[in-house]
Each structure stands twice: as C-alpha cells, then as structure tokens.
Design a protein around this motif. Structure first.
Motif, PDB file in Angstrom:
ATOM      1  N   ALA A  89       0.610  -1.159   0.132  1.00 42.32           N
ATOM      2  CA  ALA A  89       0.030   0.043  -0.026  1.00 42.32           C
ATOM      3  C   ALA A  89       0.890   1.305  -0.060  1.00 42.32           C
ATOM      4  N   VAL A  90       2.001   1.295   0.860  1.00 38.44           N
ATOM      5  CA  VAL A  90       2.843   2.282   0.850  1.00 38.44           C
ATOM      6  C   VAL A  90       3.347   2.480  -0.673  1.00 38.44           C
ATOM      7  N   ASN A  91       4.067   1.580  -1.045  1.00 41.20           N
ATOM      8  CA  ASN A  91       4.533   1.602  -2.390  1.00 41.20           C
ATOM      9  C   ASN A  91       3.844   1.900  -3.686  1.00 41.20           C
ATOM     10  N   ILE A 140      -0.508  14.922  10.539  1.00 42.87           N
ATOM     11  CA  ILE A 140      -0.154  14.296   9.243  1.00 42.87           C
ATOM     12  C   ILE A 140      -1.466  13.895   8.558  1.00 42.87           C
ATOM     13  N   GLU A 141      -1.268  14.061   7.333  1.00 46.16           N
ATOM     14  CA  GLU A 141      -2.538  13.713   6.449  1.00 46.16           C
ATOM     15  C   GLU A 141      -2.382  12.909   5.363  1.00 46.16           C
ATOM     16  N   GLY A 150      -7.118   9.676   5.802  1.00 51.55           N
ATOM     17  CA  GLY A 150      -6.714   9.285   7.132  1.00 51.55           C
ATOM     18  C   GLY A 150      -5.587  10.214   7.730  1.00 51.55           C
ATOM     19  N   GLY A 151      -5.230  10.040   8.868  1.00 49.05           N
ATOM     20  CA  GLY A 151      -4.364  10.947   9.551  1.00 49.05           C
ATOM     21  C   GLY A 151      -4.005  10.730  11.010  1.00 49.05           C
ATOM     22  N   LYS A 175      -2.480   3.837   9.055  1.00 46.58           N
ATOM     23  CA  LYS A 175      -1.197   3.269   8.883  1.00 46.58           C
ATOM     24  C   LYS A 175      -0.222   4.026   8.194  1.00 46.58           C
ATOM     25  N   LEU A 176      -0.731   4.260   6.844  1.00 48.50           N
ATOM     26  CA  LEU A 176       0.161   5.278   5.986  1.00 48.50           C
ATOM     27  C   LEU A 176       0.417   6.510   6.755  1.00 48.50           C
ATOM     28  N   ALA A 177      -0.180   6.960   7.613  1.00 48.65           N
ATOM     29  CA  ALA A 177       0.495   8.392   8.210  1.00 48.65           C
ATOM     30  C   ALA A 177       1.333   7.768   9.160  1.00 48.65           C
ATOM     31  N   MET A 178       1.309   6.596   9.777  1.00 45.74           N
ATOM     32  CA  MET A 178       2.189   6.304  10.954  1.00 45.74           C
ATOM     33  C   MET A 178       3.481   6.060  10.231  1.00 45.74           C
ATOM     34  N   VAL A 179       3.573   5.285   9.119  1.00 47.18           N
ATOM     35  CA  VAL A 179       4.524   4.911   8.345  1.00 47.18           C
ATOM     36  C   VAL A 179       5.378   6.187   8.053  1.00 47.18           C
TER      37      VAL A 179
END
Length: 248
Positions: A89-91, A140-141, A150-151, A175-179
């Motif tokens: 998802a990150v990539n 963080i958004e 998310g954020g 989770k993307l915000a945390m990463v």
C-alpha cells in the motif's frame, strides 16, 4: 472509581497553570495511570504535563483527568513493523502525504464515528488548536482523489513525538500516516513516538511496552537536550505528494 481512589488523587488548581504535577509514581493502578484531576488546558500546563509524560484524557461531561500509564506504549521510529500488505500500500503511492495542512480536519476525523462518544470535546479541540498555532502540535494527512482518507496528530517536544489520536476513512489510512511519520522522525533522529497505551492496531505496528520510570528517563534526555522546532512542519524526505490527490 472507589472513594479511596478519589481521595488519593491530586487536585490541580485551575488558577495556577504553573503548579507542578505530582510525581508519576503517585498514579493509581486502577484505573491505570490516573494521576490528577482538575487544573486547566492552558499551553503552559499542557507543555509541563507532556514534559513529564502526563496527558489529559476525559469526556466533555467530566473534570479534566491527567494520566501517566504504566507500562507505557512507545514506538521507536526505526522499529516500526510494516507488513507485506502495508508495504504494498505504501509503495503503490496512489495518495499524497502532508504535514500540518489540515489540522482542524484531522481533529474532525479523530472525533467521528466513535460509538462510545469522544473525549475530543470543545475544550480539548481548542487547547490542541492553540498548541498547533504555537508550533507544538502537528498533523499528518493522507489524501486520495481530493479527500482526506486518514491522519493523526500529536505534540512534539525536543526529540519526542507524543501521538494523540488517529483515524481512517479508507483502508490503511492511519497506517500510512504512521509509516510516513516514523520515517520522517527517524530522519530527524527522534528518540521515540509515544503511543500512550497499547492497542491491537499498535501492537501490529511494533510498539514496545516500557516501565513508566524508563519512559521518564527518555523524556529527561530527549526533551532537554534538543530544541523543539517551531512553526509548521514539512517533509524533507521523499514522499508521495502528487497535488491531484490533495483537497484545495
């Protein structure tokens, strides 16, 4: 809460925002970490609390409650666990990431959809908005197709980020915000990201549980030995930032 518990709590004077907090070792075991009641949510009181590992958490119809749980849930930025599905998802990068672009909207997201109600009432929102205005609180958004999906937000002091709350409106939003927060904090040599208390969601991301006194020792060195950056944050690592995803 028992009568004995109520009598053992420390009551803070709302007229004296510089009044010291009692030592963390005086916090109750049940409920875990409840240390004090009352006071106010002024910037000076909040900053003093965070410097000692204490945070406010209460419902709008309750007095202000101050907590310092033991053990403490923390995340060392370099030790963030990213599952294979999350890594994909990150990539995929079908989103955009920003700092401090929509603080109020992140507060809105953190307030919504909670069946038990929200502790993020008007007084708390006003307090953290003022911390944001002063350059201590940050958001963080995560954006996709013009929508905030998310954020999270929290408070930064020295080389410690105190996470407060997160939300998702789409799969992996928080989770993307945390990463991306952890990657940037690692690049800035932050000591720790405070997660306050453990949850299954945070467990999967690699949090550690440490004793309260160990957490306080981290704060002593990581806050006092490093300046807190002021103003709005921006990423200085490469992040997905296609403007087509961001609401204008």
């Amino acid at each position: 809460m028992t009568t004995q518990s109520r009598l053992s709590l420390y009551w803070l004077d709302p007229r004296n925002p510089r009044e010291p907090f009692p030592p963390g070792e005086r916090a109750l075991r049940d409920p875990d970490g409840l240390l004090a009641v009352g006071g106010d949510l002024s910037v000076s009181r909040l900053l003093q609390a965070y410097r000692h590992g204490i945070f406010p958490w209460f419902n709008p119809d309750e007095p202000i409650l101050w907590w310092t749980p033991n053990p403490r849930a923390v995340l060392y930025p370099a030790q963030l666990h990213v599952s294979r599905s999350l890594r994909r998802a990150v990539n995929r990068a079908d989103y955009s990431v920003s700092f401090d672009r929509a603080f109020t909207a992140v507060l809105d997201g953190c307030s919504e959809g909670r069946r038990e109600g929200t502790w993020l009432g008007p007084a708390m929102r006003q307090a953290y908005t003022e911390l944001f205005r002063r350059g201590y609180a940050h958001s963080i958004e995560i954006w996709r197709d013009g929508h905030l999906i998310g954020g999270l937000y929290g408070v930064a002091l020295g080389k410690v980020f105190f996470g407060e709350s997160m939300f998702s409106r789409a799969s992996n939003g928080s989770k993307l915000a945390m990463v991306w927060l952890c990657r940037q904090l690692e690049a800035w040599h932050y000591a720790v990201l405070d997660c306050q208390v453990a949850s299954p969601h945070l467990e999967r991301m690699g949090i550690s549980r440490i004793a309260r006194n160990d957490f306080e020792r981290i704060l002593d060195s990581a806050i006092d030995d490093a300046p807190t950056p002021g103003g709005c944050w921006s990423f200085d690592i490469a992040v997905p930032d296609d403007p087509k995803h961001v609401a204008h």
